[in-house]
Design an enzyme around this catalytic site. Sequence first.
Site: not given
Length: 148
Positions: A136, A109, A98-99, A8, A68, A70, A65-66
Amino acid sequence: MRIALAADHAGYLLKDELAGWLREKGYEVSDLGTNGPESVDYPEYGAKLARFIAAGNAERGIAVCGSGIGISIAVNREPACRCARVDEPLSAQLSREHNDANVLALGARLIGSDMAKACVQAFLDTNFAGGRHERRVNELSNLLQESD
């Protein structure tokens, strides 16, 4: 590796810097905007990045984003995306290991350029470990299917 970036208005400068740095390193980069300081809505750019990843147009994504936060929420609305918001390289590494995260979210920011690059490098250099983690990660997909 193909990498897509989106941001953004609060994150476009960091996105632009990361895009240039990644191109210098030889990555194929798609810049999905925004490209200026005019106010835009992060959900639009998070969704745009998520659709791009889901369509197979890039293997990894970087959302900025500012804070992270949103934009990471917006990306995670797409079932094909696992977006991790990080501030330091170990979390970026673990998000992959892991994910099996395929999108990294950064807060422009809150994080400096050098730390952002360190996070991105860890994210790109780390493979998914599989094994017990694969079960998982598959559970996440199953939860999404059950909610439909």
